[in-house]
Design a protein around this motif. Structure first.
Motif, short mmCIF file in Angstrom:
data_model
loop_
_atom_site.label_atom_id
_atom_site.label_comp_id
_atom_site.label_asym_id
_atom_site.label_seq_id
_atom_site.Cartn_x
_atom_site.Cartn_y
_atom_site.Cartn_z
N GLU A 32 -9.68 11.74 -26.24
CA GLU A 32 -10.97 11.18 -25.68
C GLU A 32 -10.43 10.15 -24.61
O GLU A 32 -9.77 9.31 -24.74
CB GLU A 32 -11.37 10.23 -26.87
CG GLU A 32 -12.79 9.84 -26.57
CD GLU A 32 -13.62 9.29 -27.60
OE1 GLU A 32 -14.01 7.92 -27.58
OE2 GLU A 32 -13.59 9.98 -28.93
N ARG A 34 -11.86 7.24 -21.85
CA ARG A 34 -12.60 6.29 -21.90
C ARG A 34 -12.25 5.22 -20.52
O ARG A 34 -10.87 5.02 -20.54
CB ARG A 34 -12.53 5.25 -23.14
CG ARG A 34 -13.33 6.30 -24.32
CD ARG A 34 -13.31 4.96 -25.62
NE ARG A 34 -13.67 5.87 -26.90
CZ ARG A 34 -15.11 5.64 -27.19
NH1 ARG A 34 -15.71 5.05 -26.40
NH2 ARG A 34 -15.33 6.09 -28.19
N ASN A 45 -17.53 7.71 -22.45
CA ASN A 45 -16.83 8.78 -22.69
C ASN A 45 -17.27 10.05 -21.92
O ASN A 45 -18.26 10.35 -21.51
CB ASN A 45 -17.38 9.36 -24.12
CG ASN A 45 -16.67 10.53 -24.52
OD1 ASN A 45 -16.48 11.54 -23.98
ND2 ASN A 45 -16.03 10.50 -25.78
N SER A 47 -16.72 13.07 -21.61
CA SER A 47 -17.28 14.38 -22.13
C SER A 47 -18.78 14.07 -22.22
O SER A 47 -19.49 15.09 -21.99
CB SER A 47 -16.39 14.77 -23.48
OG SER A 47 -15.07 14.95 -23.18
N THR A 48 -18.96 13.03 -22.81
CA THR A 48 -20.61 12.84 -23.06
C THR A 48 -21.15 12.83 -21.90
O THR A 48 -22.20 13.32 -21.69
CB THR A 48 -20.55 11.48 -23.55
OG1 THR A 48 -19.98 11.89 -25.09
CG2 THR A 48 -22.30 11.46 -24.40
N MET A 51 -21.86 16.25 -20.42
CA MET A 51 -22.81 16.83 -20.81
C MET A 51 -24.01 16.45 -20.52
O MET A 51 -24.99 17.06 -20.59
CB MET A 51 -22.63 16.96 -22.52
CG MET A 51 -21.66 17.51 -23.22
SD MET A 51 -21.60 17.83 -24.82
CE MET A 51 -21.20 16.20 -25.36
N LYS A 52 -24.30 14.99 -20.35
CA LYS A 52 -25.52 14.62 -19.85
C LYS A 52 -25.97 14.93 -18.39
O LYS A 52 -27.23 15.18 -18.20
CB LYS A 52 -25.65 13.05 -19.96
CG LYS A 52 -26.59 12.13 -19.52
CD LYS A 52 -27.94 12.51 -20.37
CE LYS A 52 -29.17 11.68 -19.73
NZ LYS A 52 -30.31 12.52 -20.02
#
Length: 180
Positions: A32, A34, A45, A47-48, A51-52
């Protein structure tokens, strides 16, 4: 000009997403990552965030979902064989010269007829300089043409002859039918 800025923004966002996905997928173990922003004391994050951004691009109402080539012609609803009612919206009367439709998502759009290749409610975008310097956004509300051709509803037959005629065009699908 606004259209070009919107397209440039979409391209930049797409490049950022591709880079983020490449970085996220190229690592052999899931780590992860950050970043801290000391000004607001929050972490993000990657990855988040990727995706968004992917979701935002998929949901962008002005990004082309598909592109077709066909002939564009013009027609008026007050022709001898026309009832003034549209195949996809019989409750929407156009024999009075109305040639636009108030779509809840795209605002006031032009009306086109297509074959059953395009479901009712499909939103298309095409360029036709004789009508407008900006791209024309239209909705499929009628039938009566073949293949990938489109027939643009115009206020009069003279308008259709003078400004539309018969032209080969490329058009983008922005929304496929009412529900998508």
């Amino acid at each position: 000009m606004g259209y070009l800025l919107k397209k440039s923004s979409q391209i930049v966002r797409a490049c950022v997403i591709v880079a983020m996905i490449f970085v996220a997928k190229s690592s052999s173990s899931m780590i992860e990552t950050r970043f801290s922003n000391d000004a607001t004391n929050r972490t993000i994050n990657l990855s988040t965030m990727a995706m968004k951004l992917e979701e935002d691009i998929r949901n962008d109402i002005y990004s082309a979902k598909d592109t077709y080539t066909g002939d564009l012609t013009g027609y008026e609803a007050n022709c001898p064989l026309c009832s003034g009612k549209l195949s996809c919206r019989a409750d929407y009367y156009v024999k009075d010269g109305t040639d636009t439709y108030p779509d809840p998502t795209y605002g006031t759009v032009r009306i086109v007829a297509s074959s059953k290749n395009l479901p009712c409610g499909t939103i298309v975008r095409f360029q036709m300089n004789s009508l407008s310097q900006d791209p024309i956004i239209a909705i499929v509300l009628d039938r009566g043409v073949l293949g990938n051709d489109l027939d643009l509803l115009t206020p009069t037959e003279a308008y259709a002859r003078q400004y539309v005629g018969r032209k080969s065009i490329r058009y983008d699908i922005l929304r496929q039918g009412w529900g998508s």
